[in-house]
Design an enzyme around this catalytic site. Structure first.
Site, PDB file in Angstrom:
ATOM      1  N   ARG A  59       0.983  -1.360   0.011  1.00  0.00           N
ATOM      2  CA  ARG A  59       0.025  -0.021  -0.007  1.00  0.00           C
ATOM      3  C   ARG A  59       0.956   1.230   0.051  1.00  0.00           C
ATOM      4  O   ARG A  59       1.105   1.788   1.050  1.00  0.00           O
ATOM      5  CB  ARG A  59      -0.971  -0.057   1.270  1.00  0.00           C
ATOM      6  N   ASP A  80       2.627   4.913  -0.445  1.00  0.00           N
ATOM      7  CA  ASP A  80       2.036   6.296   0.039  1.00  0.00           C
ATOM      8  C   ASP A  80       1.919   7.116  -1.371  1.00  0.00           C
ATOM      9  O   ASP A  80       2.302   6.823  -2.353  1.00  0.00           O
ATOM     10  CB  ASP A  80       3.416   6.878   0.823  1.00  0.00           C
ATOM     11  N   ARG A 106      11.653   5.479   3.227  1.00  0.00           N
ATOM     12  CA  ARG A 106      11.980   6.961   3.092  1.00  0.00           C
ATOM     13  C   ARG A 106      12.824   7.556   4.464  1.00  0.00           C
ATOM     14  O   ARG A 106      13.724   8.333   4.248  1.00  0.00           O
ATOM     15  CB  ARG A 106      10.559   7.730   2.985  1.00  0.00           C
TER      16      ARG A 106
END
Lengths: 247, 247
Positions: free
Chosen positions: B50, B52, B197
């Protein structure tokens, strides 16, 4: 009064090409307006390559004259603050007052990028032409070999273009394959209107087997736009290198 | 009834991530609606990753159940006709009825792309994070070495994320430099929320010299999100590979 040279990179997707047209978004129009606002003078840049609608550049060149006291090398920073994010000045410097980017001896390198996969890849769609038809890179290279050197490229010039001579020199025409991407890299002193895209369209015809590589010789000799392949899609084309050799 | 697996590529720029949200453009929402229109059934895909808002993928995976008589391998072609051009199915195939993409052993590979030039390059702006601060790739590699293997990555998980365990295994974490681009390539069985990230943001801090590579060991041991670097910009991140090892 000083003359300033800008190296300009842009994503051509949202633009009607380089050349100013009233009522259309163009790279030249954006540069003139950002420079006007920064320098508080009316500025008209002179562009080196008047790229077509949708074509990209890493290093097109623009020059302009100004009375500003902003140091030439600082203009890039200030100008980038006023430009949309799909145009970015890469450098700015003062040049001789008689420097004209289209009257110089220069070498330009363009890359035409092709994505040769079963389905398009969304993150490549803006910067590569997609075709699912398998391309034979060896045949594309054989076809390309007929185009290097000095030739009359009339067959590779958009019909209707007004030009004194259609003779041009291609220094290098390489076809490279990396993974699923094929890049046609062409270096020359100058190109006719749509010449690189017609070369790309013709090499793809050879890669698909629709014409034989040797056919390219016949196409050149015919001096007839109808003989060459179609003009390949603009988004695959990027001006990647611009060298000024001498005035 | 059959279960179909789709490999989905997308440009995340225009989307609020994968997961369906009423009133927002999401990848899942677009897939459900295109499948509904194609199959004339109500379809709800199950996604593997899923991703971002703003994150891209070459190969995310979605599965769904259908009564359609369209052969599974033809669904890709028909679905691409109904999807926006920034989403493209790369393949479709029938799988076992109990295949669930999030309950499988899998290896995912993400790439985080950084453009390290003086000024942004417009044609790269959507798919790479730009920084003009020079990054020391050697230091980034030294920092990365502390993160490979099995660790408690609590310091590298967005605070507030609810998860049973913050222990994960990184099989490979490479930092490669090609020209002006630095690519952080990370392969693991699974990642915590924003983990890649935050790793990218922390390695950039090491590359800038703001933290020493050895510091990464302390950051891991602290199990505190405040200790790691910032969450790097979404646009630099792409899911590039997804391998299912076993059920």
């Amino acid at each position: 009064m000083k003359r300033v040279k800008l190296v300009v990179a842009y994503d051509g997707t949202a633009y009607h090409g380089w050349q100013f047209q009233p009522g259309s978004r163009t790279i030249e129009g954006e540069l003139n307006s950002a420079l006007g606002s920064l320098l508080q003078e009316e500025v008209q840049v002179i562009g080196a390559s008047r790229t077509d609608s949708g074509v990209h550049a890493l290093c097109n060149v623009a020059v302009f004259d100004t009375d500003t006291c902003i140091p030439a090398d600082k203009i890039s920073y200030a100008l980038n603050q006023r430009l949309p994010e799909d145009i970015r000045i890469q450098s700015s410097e003062e040049v001789e007052g008689d420097f004209h980017p289209r009257h110089c001896n220069s070498r330009k390198t363009y890359e035409y990028r092709i994505l040769n996969t079963r389905f398009p890849i969304p993150t490549k769609r803006l910067y590569a032409h997609f075709t699912y038809v398998p391309l034979d890179v060896q045949k594309m290279r054989q076809a390309a070999a007929y185009l290097t050197g000095e030739h009359d490229f009339k067959s590779f010039c958009a019909s209707g273009a007004v030009v004194e001579s259609t003779v041009r020199t291609i220094y290098e025409l390489a076809v490279e394959k990396t993974g699923d991407e094929i890049v046609i890299r062409v270096c020359g002193s100058g190109f006719l209107y749509n010449m690189v895209r017609i070369i790309a369209g013709t090499l793809m015809e050879a890669g698909r087997g629709n014409i034989s590589p040797e056919n390219v010789k016949t196409i050149l000799e015919a001096k007839n736009r109808q003989m060459a392949g179609p003009t390949a899609q603009a988004c695959g084309l990027t001006l990647v290198k611009y060298d000024f050799l001498s005035q």
